[in-house]
Enzyme design. Structure first.
Site, PDB file in Angstrom:
ATOM      1  CG  HIS A 274      -2.072  -0.932   1.138  1.00 55.75           C
ATOM      2  ND1 HIS A 274      -3.253  -0.645   0.497  1.00 55.75           N
ATOM      3  CD2 HIS A 274      -2.190  -2.191   1.612  1.00 55.75           C
ATOM      4  CE1 HIS A 274      -4.067  -1.685   0.594  1.00 55.75           C
ATOM      5  NE2 HIS A 274      -3.444  -2.639   1.262  1.00 55.75           N
ATOM      6  CE  LYS A 462      -6.333  14.007  -0.431  1.00 54.96           C
ATOM      7  NZ  LYS A 462      -6.340  12.755  -1.166  1.00 54.96           N
ATOM      8  NE  ARG A 463      -4.417  10.761   9.817  1.00 51.54           N
ATOM      9  CZ  ARG A 463      -3.908   9.835  10.624  1.00 51.54           C
ATOM     10  NH1 ARG A 463      -4.455   8.630  10.682  1.00 51.54           N
ATOM     11  NH2 ARG A 463      -2.864  10.098  11.390  1.00 51.54           N
ATOM     12  CE  LYS A 468      -2.613  10.930   2.607  1.00 54.14           C
ATOM     13  NZ  LYS A 468      -3.536  10.227   1.695  1.00 54.14           N
ATOM     14  CB  THR A 570     -10.086   5.018  -1.680  1.00 56.69           C
ATOM     15  OG1 THR A 570      -9.759   5.431  -0.347  1.00 56.69           O
ATOM     16  CG2 THR A 570      -9.341   3.748  -2.021  1.00 56.69           C
ATOM     17  CE  LYS A 574     -13.750   6.881   0.471  1.00 55.40           C
ATOM     18  NZ  LYS A 574     -13.025   7.354   1.687  1.00 55.40           N
TER      19      LYS A 574
HETATM   20  C1  LIG Z   1     -11.710   7.514   1.924  1.00 54.17           C
HETATM   21  C2  LIG Z   1     -11.204   7.984   3.219  1.00 54.17           C
HETATM   22  C3  LIG Z   1      -9.830   8.193   3.404  1.00 54.17           C
HETATM   23  C4  LIG Z   1      -8.820   8.021   2.289  1.00 54.17           C
HETATM   24  O1  LIG Z   1      -8.722   9.236   1.595  1.00 54.17           O
HETATM   25  P1  LIG Z   1      -7.539   9.500   0.553  1.00 54.17           P
HETATM   26  O2  LIG Z   1      -7.931  10.789  -0.079  1.00 54.17           O
HETATM   27  O3  LIG Z   1      -7.569   8.372  -0.424  1.00 54.17           O
HETATM   28  O4  LIG Z   1      -6.284   9.579   1.328  1.00 54.17           O
HETATM   29  C5  LIG Z   1      -9.388   8.647   4.631  1.00 54.17           C
HETATM   30  N1  LIG Z   1     -10.249   8.865   5.643  1.00 54.17           N
HETATM   31  C6  LIG Z   1     -11.575   8.680   5.499  1.00 54.17           C
HETATM   32  C7  LIG Z   1     -12.473   8.956   6.657  1.00 54.17           C
HETATM   33  C8  LIG Z   1     -12.103   8.227   4.294  1.00 54.17           C
HETATM   34  O5  LIG Z   1     -13.411   8.021   4.185  1.00 54.17           O
END
Ligand SMILES: *Cc1c(COP(=O)(O)O)cnc(C)c1O
Length: 726
Positions: A274, A462-463, A468, A570, A574
């Site tokens: 990952h 995102k984190r 990022k 991911t 979404k």
């Molecule tokens: C989908 C999701 C992530 C992953 O987000 P990325 O933009 O792919 O890093 C992190 N936290 C939550 C709560 C999510 O739903």
């Protein structure tokens, strides 16, 4: 889980109406439920999507994890800074779990290994003086939609055993046992609290394998067919000790010879990588594993010894052998162990799978080319579209019928209607409604926050990680601030910049970026001139619940990592499903989003992965951007001149990242391209119909990013499962 489960079994509307009859709003009930505190971010969320797809596609597949008492911390923002408080997600009970004490597994740590000769002359290994911990499972049902299959998420909880070594301090033992499930580590990319972390990893791996073996023996009465019936997918290297544990069980408990055990083990395990971030690749000091798990450590040593000898016989050089070895410099490389001990190694997006083959694990790829493959990630359209955006689904249904709910590939039928101006307008109305809903949701928790639904929602959630590049995003906002201040004629479409991110507890730089975002937000809020055009909102405590409400309300999906660093992402998927345009670099799954929707329907900017590498090799000089670009000069100076914080040292660490550390993630190299990308997206936004059309094309093309597609690929290429017969 409440909404998800009721929706999945098709009882949601019935229960909603029944509750209304007795004066209860189902949404009030939903809000009582805490998010499961089982993961950090994308990695755990991916596993949850996979479980949902497995059940919905009628495949048998279960999850194993630790039943953490405290999930990732709850984030408060005080004085613009992150404050962490415990997330006791189990405090008001978890009604969906079932404790199964009869399925308890005995997990053993420490102790010594006694070696003796068996009757047939083989070696027998016996563990003694070990510390026993009971692993008690709590099962959560995973209910698929349109299926009768119900799988399990098995959460393991540590409890004290009666079997305590003589002389062991009883209270210390109890607290050591409690520690195992006390906390989720707040970062999946650092290796903190090292011994406890190894203890956790072995805990759920030994428990999970113990129960798999027990069930298999109960059903079949033998283990020689284990690999025909069981495949274990290692979700990153955190469960990699499972490879050593299966070897141990087969040899020490069931008298397998090494070669037979090894052949079986390699048929059972498959590994998903990952990350390519070096600091996130787990390496455990040999001494820790040797002390905590002496027998498993012996097995690691033997795997390493045999692998080295195999490579030597192939004629590999000592340098090559060292580069792929499992034990090196007194550490165990968990990724190398995972690759050597499994039959399949996959990355999570095309670009990422190529990088691990050609770069991260190039030498291991040379040895085992047939093992490497790609499985581009996906997200469940049920949680992330059907349940979180019913308004958009009803609209889609009017045009293409209900078919896409059962077979999400049918969403492509929407392509036939994207030119319809009525659909375009209706789409924009749904988007507006979701913005209003989100504004209301935000106001309930944070009455002081003001968010205008009549603005563009430009969202990065995102984190928080340097790679990022949330910092690049806020620097763009800072550039707008300066332009508005300087140019009285300036005008733009009013935009709300939304951020949501938790920083790991000990990640100092990331916490400063959170503070900077909040400080910029405050300065803008208090500036009458600038706040006419822009508003920056930092949503505290970003989590799944927030994502479900915010993503349907978003216009712009910020996916701006340095090319080559984000394995897949991911969140990007979404957003796409909900009709937001990707503003992104060619990284992770963004590459495949662009392939699908075309350059006209997303906004791509920045250096490509090979350009990032080439620039680093040629000698990247961040300082020259500071010298030569007056706007960047101004922005970087503003970090330490009191513009955003009266304490001029507050953001020195960020300024130093550019001027002293040479900008590891190359924000300055991508800055101008990022500005220009925003110009393009505002240009698109001017023609509302053309804009809506692009969003609709994104939705129509999103079937590829359903985890149903991903899971079917795992089934076809790796797991070879049959559907559960009804
Ligand atoms: C989908 C999701 C992530 C992953 O987000 P990325 O933009 O792919 O890093 C992190 N936290 C939550 C709560 C999510 O739903």
């Amino acid at each position: 889980m409440l909404k998800n489960n009721l929706m999945s079994i098709g009882f949601y509307d019935l229960v909603k109406e029944s509750l209304r009859d007795i004066g209860t709003d189902i949404e009030d009930l939903e809000e009582l439920e805490a998010d499961a505190g089982l993961g950090n971010g994308g990695l755990g969320r991916l596993a949850a999507c996979f479980l949902d797809s497995l059940a919905s596609l009628d495949y048998c597949g279960n999850g194993n994890t630790i039943r953490y008492k405290n999930g990732l911390f709850k984030q408060l923002i005080e004085n613009n800074e992150q404050v962490e408080v415990p997330d006791q997600w189990l405090r008001i009970d978890n009604p969906f779990e079932v404790r199964k004490p009869d399925k308890t597994v005995d997990v053993r740590y420490y102790g010594d290994v006694e070696v003796s000769r068996g009757e047939n002359g083989g070696l027998i290994f016996h563990r003694y003086n070990t510390e026993h911990v009971l692993a008690v499972p709590y099962d959560m049902p995973i209910v698929g939609e349109n299926s009768t299959t119900c799988n399990l998420l098995r959460m393991w909880s540590a409890e004290p055993s009666d079997d305590i070594p003589a002389g062991r301090d009883y209270r210390k033992y109890l607290s050591d046992v409690d520690d195992i499930c006390l906390n989720l580590y707040p970062d999946d990319s650092t290796e903190e609290g090292r011994i406890l972390r190894i203890k956790q990893e072995y805990f759920f791996v030994a428990a999970g394998l113990g129960s798999i073996i027990r069930d298999h023996l109960y059903t079949f009465g033998r283990l020689d067919n284990l690999a025909d019936k069981v495949v274990i997918q290692l979700n990153d290297t955190h469960p990699a000790l499972a490879i050593t544990e299966l070897m141990r069980i087969l040899m020490d408990n069931y008298s397998f010879e090494w070669d037979d055990a090894w052949t079986m083990t390699k048929k059972v395990f498959a590994y998903t990588n990952h990350t390519v971030m070096q600091e996130a690749l787990e390496k455990w000091p040999c001494a820790y594993i040797k002390k905590l798990l002496p027998r498993n450590y012996m097995i690691i040593e033997e795997i390493d010894r045999r692998f080295r000898s195999y490579l030597y016989d192939l004629g590999k050089t000592p340098a090559f052998i060292e580069s792929v070895a499992i034990i090196s410099e007194n550490s165990v490389r968990m990724a190398n162990l995972s690759i050597v001990g499994s039959f399949s190694v996959n990355g999570v997006a095309k670009i990422h799978s190529d990088i691990i083959k050609n770069n991260t694990f190039a030498n291991l790829y040379e040895v085992f080319p047939e093992r490497f493959n790609n499985k581009t990630n996906g997200v469940t359209p049920r949680r992330w579209l059907f349940y979180s955006n019913p308004e958009l689904c009803s609209l889609i249904e009017k045009y293409i019928g209900k078919g896409f709910r059962k077979d999400f590939n049918r969403i492509a039928d929407l392509l036939n209607h994207v030119d319809d101006p009525e659909l375009q307008e209706a789409f924009l109305r749904v988007k507006k409604q979701k913005k209003k809903d989100f504004a209301k949701f935000l106001e309930r928790s944070f009455p002081e926050m003001d968010i205008d639904p009549n603005t563009i929602f430009d969202v990065q959630i995102k984190r928080l990680h340097a790679y990022k590049r949330q910092l690049l995003n806020i620097m763009y906002v800072m550039s707008l601030y300066f332009r508005i201040k300087e140019d009285p004629m300036f005008t733009m479409e009013k935009t709300t910049f939304v951020f949501g991110a938790k920083a790991a507890t000990s990640y100092h730089f990331a916490k400063k970026v959170i503070k900077l975002i909040n400080c910029v937000s405050e300065v803008i809020r208090k500036d009458e001139q600038v706040s006419k055009f822009i508003n920056v909102v930092f949503v505290p405590n970003y989590r799944v619940t927030v994502a479900e409400k915010l993503i349907p309300a978003s216009d712009i999906s910020e996916q701006i990592s340095t090319a080559g660093k984000e394995a897949s992402g991911t969140g990007n998927m979404k957003f796409m499903m909900n009709g937001a345009l990707t503003l992104g670099t060619l990284d992770g799954a963004n590459v495949e989003i662009r392939e699908l929707v075309g350059d006209d329907n997303c906004v791509i900017f920045g250096l490509h992965e090979d350009e990032v590498t080439a620039m680093k090799v040629a000698g990247y000089r961040a300082f020259s951007y500071y010298q030569e670009d007056p706007l960047l000069h101004r922005i970087i100076d503003s970090l330490t001149d009191g513009t955003w914080s009266s304490d001029r040292d507050d953001f020195k660490i960020i300024s130093d990242e550019f001027l002293i550390n040479n900008d590891e993630y190359m924000l300055l190299a991508d800055f101008r391209s990022y500005l220009e990308a925003h110009d393009r997206i505002y240009q698109i936004y001017r023609d509302k119909h053309a804009y809506a059309r692009k969003c609709l094309i994104n939705i129509a093309k999103s079937a590829y990013f359903s985890s149903d597609r991903t899971i079917q690929e795992y089934v076809d290429d790796i797991w070879h499962l049959d559907k559960v017969h009804k």
